[in-house]
Design a protein around this motif. Structure first.
Motif, PDB file in Angstrom:
ATOM      1  N   GLY A  29       0.875  -1.166   0.160  1.00  0.00           N
ATOM      2  CA  GLY A  29      -0.001  -0.211   0.027  1.00  0.00           C
ATOM      3  C   GLY A  29       0.816   1.192   0.030  1.00  0.00           C
ATOM      4  N   ILE A  30       1.918   1.231   0.931  1.00  0.00           N
ATOM      5  CA  ILE A  30       2.679   2.432   0.959  1.00  0.00           C
ATOM      6  C   ILE A  30       3.492   2.480  -0.517  1.00  0.00           C
ATOM      7  N   MET A  31       3.833   1.456  -1.220  1.00  0.00           N
ATOM      8  CA  MET A  31       4.708   1.766  -2.458  1.00  0.00           C
ATOM      9  C   MET A  31       3.597   1.993  -3.511  1.00  0.00           C
ATOM     10  N   SER A  32       2.482   1.552  -3.481  1.00  0.00           N
ATOM     11  CA  SER A  32       1.319   2.051  -4.435  1.00  0.00           C
ATOM     12  C   SER A  32       1.112   3.312  -4.232  1.00  0.00           C
ATOM     13  N   TRP A  33       0.946   3.883  -3.046  1.00  0.00           N
ATOM     14  CA  TRP A  33       0.376   5.332  -2.725  1.00  0.00           C
ATOM     15  C   TRP A  33       1.609   6.112  -3.402  1.00  0.00           C
ATOM     16  N   GLN A  34       2.926   5.781  -3.215  1.00  0.00           N
ATOM     17  CA  GLN A  34       3.985   6.504  -3.750  1.00  0.00           C
ATOM     18  C   GLN A  34       3.822   6.665  -5.200  1.00  0.00           C
ATOM     19  N   ASP A  35       3.551   5.534  -5.957  1.00  0.00           N
ATOM     20  CA  ASP A  35       3.567   5.451  -7.374  1.00  0.00           C
ATOM     21  C   ASP A  35       2.263   6.221  -7.774  1.00  0.00           C
ATOM     22  N   VAL A  36       1.145   6.259  -7.196  1.00  0.00           N
ATOM     23  CA  VAL A  36       0.145   7.098  -7.364  1.00  0.00           C
ATOM     24  C   VAL A  36       0.362   8.551  -7.216  1.00  0.00           C
ATOM     25  N   ARG A  37       0.955   8.776  -6.296  1.00  0.00           N
ATOM     26  CA  ARG A  37       1.436  10.372  -5.883  1.00  0.00           C
ATOM     27  C   ARG A  37       2.357  10.523  -7.155  1.00  0.00           C
ATOM     28  N   THR A  38       3.326  10.095  -7.217  1.00  0.00           N
ATOM     29  CA  THR A  38       4.592  10.441  -8.263  1.00  0.00           C
ATOM     30  C   THR A  38       3.685  10.458  -9.695  1.00  0.00           C
ATOM     31  N   GLU A  39       2.890   9.501 -10.095  1.00  0.00           N
ATOM     32  CA  GLU A  39       2.290   9.644 -11.282  1.00  0.00           C
ATOM     33  C   GLU A  39       1.476  10.920 -11.437  1.00  0.00           C
ATOM     34  N   ALA A  40       0.761  11.107 -10.203  1.00  0.00           N
ATOM     35  CA  ALA A  40      -0.313  12.205 -10.207  1.00  0.00           C
ATOM     36  C   ALA A  40       0.584  13.659 -10.346  1.00  0.00           C
ATOM     37  N   GLU A  41       1.782  13.932  -9.706  1.00  0.00           N
ATOM     38  CA  GLU A  41       2.191  14.947  -9.759  1.00  0.00           C
ATOM     39  C   GLU A  41       2.964  15.120 -11.290  1.00  0.00           C
ATOM     40  N   THR A 282      -7.816   6.044  -7.181  1.00  0.00           N
ATOM     41  CA  THR A 282      -6.754   5.223  -7.995  1.00  0.00           C
ATOM     42  C   THR A 282      -6.254   4.362  -7.038  1.00  0.00           C
ATOM     43  N   TRP A 283      -5.758   4.622  -5.863  1.00  0.00           N
ATOM     44  CA  TRP A 283      -4.811   4.039  -5.066  1.00  0.00           C
ATOM     45  C   TRP A 283      -5.679   2.819  -4.665  1.00  0.00           C
ATOM     46  N   ARG A 284      -7.102   3.104  -4.349  1.00  0.00           N
ATOM     47  CA  ARG A 284      -7.812   1.820  -3.850  1.00  0.00           C
ATOM     48  C   ARG A 284      -8.275   0.802  -4.950  1.00  0.00           C
ATOM     49  N   HIS A 285      -8.119   1.273  -6.318  1.00  0.00           N
ATOM     50  CA  HIS A 285      -8.352   0.325  -7.276  1.00  0.00           C
ATOM     51  C   HIS A 285      -7.278  -0.530  -7.392  1.00  0.00           C
ATOM     52  N   ARG A 286      -6.041   0.034  -7.285  1.00  0.00           N
ATOM     53  CA  ARG A 286      -4.778  -0.619  -7.411  1.00  0.00           C
ATOM     54  C   ARG A 286      -4.510  -1.690  -6.221  1.00  0.00           C
ATOM     55  N   MET A 287      -4.974  -1.342  -5.003  1.00  0.00           N
ATOM     56  CA  MET A 287      -4.980  -2.233  -4.020  1.00  0.00           C
ATOM     57  C   MET A 287      -5.730  -3.486  -3.735  1.00  0.00           C
ATOM     58  N   VAL A 288      -6.824  -3.642  -4.771  1.00  0.00           N
ATOM     59  CA  VAL A 288      -7.669  -4.767  -4.862  1.00  0.00           C
ATOM     60  C   VAL A 288      -6.841  -6.004  -4.751  1.00  0.00           C
ATOM     61  N   ALA A 289      -6.049  -5.855  -5.764  1.00  0.00           N
ATOM     62  CA  ALA A 289      -4.964  -7.297  -6.090  1.00  0.00           C
ATOM     63  C   ALA A 289      -4.317  -7.591  -4.909  1.00  0.00           C
ATOM     64  N   PRO A 290      -3.437  -6.673  -4.322  1.00  0.00           N
ATOM     65  CA  PRO A 290      -2.388  -7.011  -3.222  1.00  0.00           C
ATOM     66  C   PRO A 290      -3.291  -7.362  -1.809  1.00  0.00           C
ATOM     67  N   PHE A 291      -4.782  -6.542  -1.730  1.00  0.00           N
ATOM     68  CA  PHE A 291      -5.407  -6.798  -0.557  1.00  0.00           C
ATOM     69  C   PHE A 291      -5.971  -8.324  -0.720  1.00  0.00           C
ATOM     70  N   ALA A 292      -6.417  -8.706  -2.065  1.00  0.00           N
ATOM     71  CA  ALA A 292      -6.914 -10.041  -2.044  1.00  0.00           C
ATOM     72  C   ALA A 292      -5.805 -11.116  -1.820  1.00  0.00           C
ATOM     73  N   GLY A 293      -4.662 -10.686  -2.430  1.00  0.00           N
ATOM     74  CA  GLY A 293      -3.515 -11.609  -1.938  1.00  0.00           C
ATOM     75  C   GLY A 293      -3.212 -11.836  -0.740  1.00  0.00           C
ATOM     76  N   GLY A 294      -3.088 -10.716  -0.128  1.00  0.00           N
ATOM     77  CA  GLY A 294      -2.867 -10.694   1.628  1.00  0.00           C
ATOM     78  C   GLY A 294      -3.784 -11.551   2.252  1.00  0.00           C
ATOM     79  N   LEU A 295      -5.206 -11.341   1.852  1.00  0.00           N
ATOM     80  CA  LEU A 295      -6.286 -12.118   2.453  1.00  0.00           C
ATOM     81  C   LEU A 295      -6.234 -13.765   2.123  1.00  0.00           C
ATOM     82  N   GLY A 296      -5.605 -14.011   0.961  1.00  0.00           N
ATOM     83  CA  GLY A 296      -5.425 -15.402   0.615  1.00  0.00           C
ATOM     84  C   GLY A 296      -4.400 -16.081   1.445  1.00  0.00           C
ATOM     85  N   ALA A 297      -3.240 -15.041   1.230  1.00  0.00           N
ATOM     86  CA  ALA A 297      -2.229 -15.662   2.189  1.00  0.00           C
ATOM     87  C   ALA A 297      -2.374 -15.920   3.532  1.00  0.00           C
TER      88      ALA A 297
END
Length: 567
Positions: A29-41, A282-297
């Motif tokens: 989530g932290i890395m994804s947020w940094q990517d979203v913020r960098t892309e937005a800027e 955008t960040w929440r949309h990108r976090m669907v897959a990591p969250f699902a993966g973490g939940l599965g793990a």
């Protein structure tokens, strides 16, 4: 239930099954947020540069119109311009060339009244001296001026003017002012197309915060508040490459990422504000897959942990069952030893009773013979002493049995073997002699006295049964030092006290020797042996951390050696 130490370990495992995926999701989530913020800027910076270029092109067109109007009217008296239809048509052509952004062009005289205009002929002499751009140019504070959005006089259009001074009339006096009028609507339509989300803000502003064009439009009656809010936002850097800043809008309170760029030498800036809500979406949309993966793990790890806990509980239950079985086996071995002792004890007691009865009869028949009385008394004393020693040996055996539950028990092997040799010499039977070869100074070994005594008695009974016609049972002890592990016996390096029971019977072949200590395996006829004796001895040695080893050859007897770790 699992043991306490295992319970704490499984508690950590349960926690790790949740925390490890959680930490992974948080890191993603932290890395994804940094990517979203960098892309937005980067996107905001590109958009702000596009808006700046758009404003520069529009202002460049106005600059060209103003320059052309100033040149066309230069060198003419104000009254001549008022009556010049050619000047009016020339300004009309300039205005049409700038349409739809440009709504009109006019030139004022030295009294700030229109001398000639593109939108009417002749121009009405409306006083424009109260306009802010006129005041700025007359004050000499700037070569160019941009007015705020107003309703034009005399046409009533919604415009914001840009202006510069023209040359003075040949007769002298103050110079006139060339004015071109911008229509905000084309800017607002363009800004609406540029905005990414409905909550984004795109604006063309004066450097004092006055709104020239904005999407979404400023609500009616909120112009002064909007001006103050934008003036506050414009306090940061505005040059090309200035950083994007995140601020909560002082106008509507929404958090946005803002970029501000200057439009050349004009007192105008463009502003783009990207709603932070869009970044979060955008960040929440990108976090669907990591969250699902973490939940599965987490689910997988929790499942594995549950299986591990279940397996540990089963192993613990099996260990308890095995320990109970070993305890029962040990009790059976001790019962067999007690049975053996009881049989021998009955024989000894019978002999003692017979000796006492014989001595009593002799004393009764020869009561007048003092010498005979003294001899009978000595016989009775000897019988009593043998009885005392027999009772002491049984008490010592019983004392060892009472101490069998002591944890980390230590055993004086030499003392125990000597006492057991004396006891066995009286109980094995008259056809078997018990010989003890125990050196003095043997170190103590690990093990409980009761288990050791039962083991020695069982080994002695087996030695006796291996010599049905009688013979010698040799009980011995010594110390061994292992420098390397003895893998086949499961012995680790270290010092061991070895207690051995040997017979001179028929011995065993390799097949029998391989199975000799298995539970319920016996070489005796059915109904005589239970097959539990040697299994009990092996269990005692294993509990003490040692091993039971056999040395036997057909026709050469058998030696059973208990290797017990030195205490």
């Amino acid at each position: 239930m699992a043991p306490q130490g295992a319970g704490r370990g499984f508690a950590l495992l349960w926690a790790a099954a949740v925390l490890v995926p959680l930490i992974g999701v948080m890191g993603a989530g932290i890395m994804s947020w940094q990517d979203v913020r960098t892309e937005a800027e980067a996107r905001i910076d590109r958009t702000a540069e596009m808006l700046r270029q758009h404003a520069l092109r529009a202002l460049g067109t106005q600059e060209a119109i103003l320059s052309a109007a100033a040149r066309a009217t230069a060198g003419q008296e104000w009254d001549a311009l008022r009556g010049s239809r050619a000047a009016h048509l020339m300004l009309s052509d300039l205005s049409a060339a700038g349409a739809p952004v440009v709504s009109g062009v006019l030139v004022t005289d030295d009294q700030d009244r229109p001398a000639v205009a593109s939108f009417e002929f002749p121009a009405r002499p409306v006083d424009l001296g109260d306009r802010d751009y006129v005041r700025a140019l007359r004050a000499g504070s700037a070569a160019r001026a941009v007015g705020e959005v107003v309703e034009s006089r005399p046409m009533g259009w919604r415009i914001f003017p840009v202006a510069r001074t023209s040359l003075p009339a040949p007769s002298g006096g103050a110079p006139g002012i060339v004015v071109s009028s911008f229509t905000p609507t084309p800017f607002e339509e363009f800004y609406a197309a540029v905005a990414e989300t409905p909550n984004d803000v795109v604006a063309l502003l004066r450097t004092d915060g006055a709104v020239l064009a904005r999407h979404p439009p400023v609500p009616s009656g909120q112009e002064d508040r909007a001006r103050a809010a934008f003036a506050q936002l414009l306090t940061g850097p505005r040059d090309a490459g200035a950083p994007v800043v995140e601020l909560r809008s002082p106008f509507d309170g929404r958090p946005r990422l803002y970029a501000v760029r200057e439009a050349g030498e004009w007192p105008v800036v463009v502003l783009y504000g990207l709603s932070s809500d869009a970044l979060h979406a955008t960040w929440r949309h990108r976090m669907v897959a990591p969250f699902a993966g973490g939940l599965g793990a987490a689910a997988l790890l929790l499942g594995i942990t549950a299986l591990a806990v279940r397996g540990a509980k089963l192993q613990h239950a099996e260990a308890l069952s095995r320990a109970e079985a070993e305890a029962q086996l040990a009790r059976a071995g001790r019962a067999a030893a007690i049975g053996l002792l009881a049989a021998g004890l009955a024989h000894d007691v019978k002999n003692l009773v017979q000796a006492v009865r014989s001595g009593a009869r002799l004393m009764e028949r020869r009561a007048e013979d003092p010498a005979e009385i003294r001899r009978c008394a000595a016989l009775l004393g000897d019988a009593a002493e043998r009885g005392r020693r027999l009772v002491d040996a049984m008490v010592a055996f019983a004392r060892g049995q009472a101490e069998q539950e002591e944890a980390e028990a230590t055993l004086e092997v030499g003392t125990a073997l000597r006492e057991l040799a004396e006891l066995l010499g009286r109980t094995l039977g008259s056809g078997w002699r018990v010989q003890a070869v125990v050196p003095p100074g043997l170190p103590p070994a690990r093990g409980d006295r009761a288990g050791f005594a039962a083991a020695v008695i069982n080994l002695a009974a087996n030695a006796r049964d291996a010599m049905p016609r009688g013979g010698t049972v040799t009980i011995s002890a010594w110390v061994e030092q292992l420098a390397e592990p003895l893998e086949e016996a499961g012995l680790k390096p270290g010092r061991y006290v070895v207690a051995a029971v040997a017979d001179s019977g028929e011995g065993m072949d390799a097949v029998t020797l391989a199975r000799i200590a298995e539970p319920f395996f016996s070489t005796k006829p059915p109904g005589i042996g239970t097959g539990l004796g040697l299994a009990t001895v092996r269990g005692f040695c294993a509990r003490a951390g040692g091993a039971l080893r056999f040395d036997s050859l057909p026709g050469r007897g058998t030696t059973a050696a208990m290797w017990l770790p030195q205490a």
